[in-house]
Design an enzyme around this catalytic site. Structure first.
Site, PDB file in Angstrom:
ATOM      1  N   PHE A   1       0.819  -1.220   0.000  1.00 27.89           N
ATOM      2  CA  PHE A   1       0.000   0.000   0.000  1.00 27.89           C
ATOM      3  C   PHE A   1       0.852   1.269   0.000  1.00 27.89           C
ATOM      4  O   PHE A   1       0.910   1.975  -0.993  1.00 27.89           O
ATOM      5  CB  PHE A   1      -0.979  -0.032   1.181  1.00 27.89           C
ATOM      6  CG  PHE A   1      -2.014  -1.092   1.058  1.00 27.89           C
ATOM      7  CD1 PHE A   1      -3.232  -0.829   0.454  1.00 27.89           C
ATOM      8  CD2 PHE A   1      -1.770  -2.383   1.514  1.00 27.89           C
ATOM      9  CE1 PHE A   1      -4.191  -1.816   0.299  1.00 27.89           C
ATOM     10  CE2 PHE A   1      -2.715  -3.384   1.372  1.00 27.89           C
ATOM     11  CZ  PHE A   1      -3.937  -3.105   0.764  1.00 27.89           C
ATOM     12  N   GLU A   2       1.511   1.571   1.097  1.00 21.89           N
ATOM     13  CA  GLU A   2       2.338   2.771   1.169  1.00 21.89           C
ATOM     14  C   GLU A   2       3.712   2.412   1.721  1.00 21.89           C
ATOM     15  O   GLU A   2       3.860   2.146   2.916  1.00 21.89           O
ATOM     16  CB  GLU A   2       1.701   3.838   2.062  1.00 21.89           C
ATOM     17  CG  GLU A   2       0.628   4.648   1.377  1.00 21.89           C
ATOM     18  CD  GLU A   2       0.315   5.919   2.146  1.00 21.89           C
ATOM     19  OE1 GLU A   2       0.059   6.947   1.503  1.00 21.89           O
ATOM     20  OE2 GLU A   2       0.322   5.877   3.390  1.00 21.89           O
ATOM     21  N   GLN A   3       4.696   2.421   0.862  1.00 26.20           N
ATOM     22  CA  GLN A   3       6.066   2.116   1.247  1.00 26.20           C
ATOM     23  C   GLN A   3       6.972   3.211   0.706  1.00 26.20           C
ATOM     24  O   GLN A   3       6.994   3.461  -0.500  1.00 26.20           O
ATOM     25  CB  GLN A   3       6.499   0.748   0.723  1.00 26.20           C
ATOM     26  CG  GLN A   3       7.900   0.394   1.158  1.00 26.20           C
ATOM     27  CD  GLN A   3       8.372  -0.954   0.670  1.00 26.20           C
ATOM     28  OE1 GLN A   3       9.472  -1.371   0.975  1.00 26.20           O
ATOM     29  NE2 GLN A   3       7.546  -1.653  -0.093  1.00 26.20           N
TER      30      GLN A   3
END
Length: 538
Positions: A375-377
């Protein structure tokens, strides 16, 4: 000066090439999978020297891959030019493993590869590898494979090539859906492209899977709807019976004709490390000269079906030469956009991951979810494109606890990476250590080299890595100190399509870059001062 062109022409992770010509300009679009922005388009005027011209899918309306598993996202784009526009067809694959595939096919257009690219037109979800064919009568046709989720004895789930007309005015597919080609005994029929020549419709497909049995099949018909007869010398291109060829896994191809009347084929390939079947550079793009025989069939100009490492220089550049990439690239971080070689993962909202404006002269990463998050890295990296290479950066980072870490990473996917990271130990000291994830089914194995090195407070730390074929060694330095190695010699071959203990392979390549992770949810920033990438002969 040389009269030969050496393959591959697009090194490092650049698979599934689609090529088109506009006047004297050539363009190749390649898959980017989970890396953002979506689709790489390279430009050339001589078929030998290529420069990245565009990554067109830059808006959430065009592409949002948050939650897409590893090796999903952009599969096999098709780039064409007609009616004064570039037409780009692409799949956003939402599921890879298991019986089912959820892949949605879209169309965007633009007057130039630099854009502006239109909002997407949804086409279908019946299967991946869509391709748009512009017929001589002005009609347009979409072909893509049909995915068959059913498990059949002796069969596969690649259910043949579907054909349907596209209506430009109505911006949708119309008319009957026809299955025009079931494939050959090699099975796994995908990657279709249509061409018209001398009254024949020629269908080019990839078969045998994208591994070491990969191949290019051709068939033809007098009618676009078939029936299609298979090439008498099929497969047209493969290394399935040529294990010593340096260009392995050859397949997934496309054709282009020069103004001089030559025909060239671009195709997918990989270069395994010597003595292995591991390709950390991923699947690359090569080119072969082909010719049409008196019988109307296409064949490799040098004969046989195996790709050549070196081919005669194209007629478009008889007095020029192929230029090698620079041995060293030093990237400075200035306000505005990232250097063009860098990408990030999945999200159309990069402002939540990084900033080039928050501290001019630095790339600031905001620690987000864990390494490998879908998702959010906060991970910004460039492709590894040489077996022998080095990467360096300088980091300023002040973690508050063990859940915050940042540093230099060699990253293939969530279960295959080597990470030199700054964090805190239980005593509150800032330490530098190595984390490695080994791709073991079902959840990988994370190895952390203990106890790490205690860093001097208040000083930036220089981070480096060196890759020599199968070996990766991290190093570091602070202040005026000399570089010194840290951690064990690591397996660089793990960071490859084939370096896998999981049930399925993958489709990308190794990236080298900078990362920051804060699984406490506080988005702790990490500042990186430049990045250096060096290619070496040994």
């Amino acid at each position: 000066m040389t009269d030969t062109l050496r393959n591959p022409i697009l090194t490092g992770f650049n698979p599934d090439p689609s090529i088109c010509r506009v006047g004297e300009d050539y363009y190749i679009a390649t898959s980017t999978f989970e890396w953002y922005p979506g689709v790489q388009i390279h430009h050339s005027r001589d078929l030998a020297n290529w420069q990245l011209a565009s990554r067109p899918l830059v808006r959430a309306a065009q592409l949002d891959m948050r939650g897409n598993p590893d090796s999903c996202g952009i599969w096999a784009p098709c780039l064409s030019y007609a009616d004064g526009l570039f037409w780009l067809i692409y799949t956003d694959m939402k599921r890879y493993e298991g019986n089912f595939k959820d892949g949605h096919n879209y169309l965007v257009t633009a007057p130039s590869v630099e854009g502006p690219w239109s909002a997407p037109v949804y086409l279908n979800s019946s299967g991946f590898d869509p391709s748009l064919f512009h017929d001589e009568d002005g009609r347009k046709w979409l072909v893509n494979l049909q995915w068959d989720y059913r498990q059949r004895e002796g069969g596969d789930r690649f259910g043949g090539i579907l054909l349907q007309e596209y209506d430009v005015e109505r911006r949708c597919l119309i008319g009957p859906i026809r299955n025009i080609f079931a494939g050959t005994e090699m099975k796994l029929t995908e990657g279709p492209h249509l061409y018209r020549r001398d009254g024949w419709y020629h269908l080019l497909v990839a078969e045998g899977g994208t591994g070491y049995d990969h191949a290019v099949t051709m068939a033809r018909s007098r009618e676009i709807t078939g029936p299609y007869e298979v090439h008498p010398d099929n497969p047209v291109l493969t290394t399935r019976q040529d294990p010593d060829n340096p260009l392995q896994r050859a397949g997934h191809a496309d054709l282009v004709e020069t103004p001089e009347g030559e025909t060239w084929m671009v195709h997918l390939c990989s270069r395994p490390l010597p003595g292995t079947r591991r390709s950390p550079l991923g699947r690359e793009t090569a080119i072969q000269k082909v010719q049409w025989g008196e019988d109307g069939w296409l064949r490799l100009a040098h004969g046989g079906s195996a790709p050549a490492l070196e081919v005669p220089m194209p007629a478009v550049m008889p007095s020029a030469e192929q230029r090698p990439p620079a041995a060293e690239q030093n990237y400075a971080f200035q306000p505005g956009a990232l250097p063009v070689d860098f990408q990030w993962l999945r999200t159309p909202e990069p402002g939540r991951l990084f900033s080039l404006d928050a501290r001019p002269g630095f790339l600031r990463l905001f620690g987000r979810e864990s390494v490998g998050s879908w998702f959010e890295q906060a991970l910004v990296a460039r492709r590894q494109d040489s077996w022998h290479c080095s990467a360096e950066t300088e980091l300023e980072f002040e973690p508050d606890d063990i859940q915050q870490f940042a540093g230099l990473i060699a990253y293939y996917n969530r279960f295959k990476f080597h990470y030199l990271a700054v964090s805190l130990n239980d005593e509150g000291d800032k330490v530098l250590g190595v984390m490695s994830c080994h791709d073991e089914w079902p959840s990988g194995r994370l190895d952390i080299a203990e106890p790490g090195v205690t860093l001097a407070p208040g000083l930036p730390v220089r981070l480096g890595l060196d890759i020599r074929e199968r070996e990766l060694q991290f190093r570091f330095a602070q202040g005026n100190d000399e570089w010194q190695p840290i951690g064990p010699v690591l397996d660089a071959g793990l960071l490859s399509d084939e370096g896998s203990g999981r049930a399925h392979g993958y489709f990308t390549g190794n990236f080298l870059g900078m990362a920051a992770h804060d699984i406490s949810g506080r988005a702790t920033p990490a500042d990186f001062a430049g990045f250096r990438y060096r290619r070496r002969h040994r």
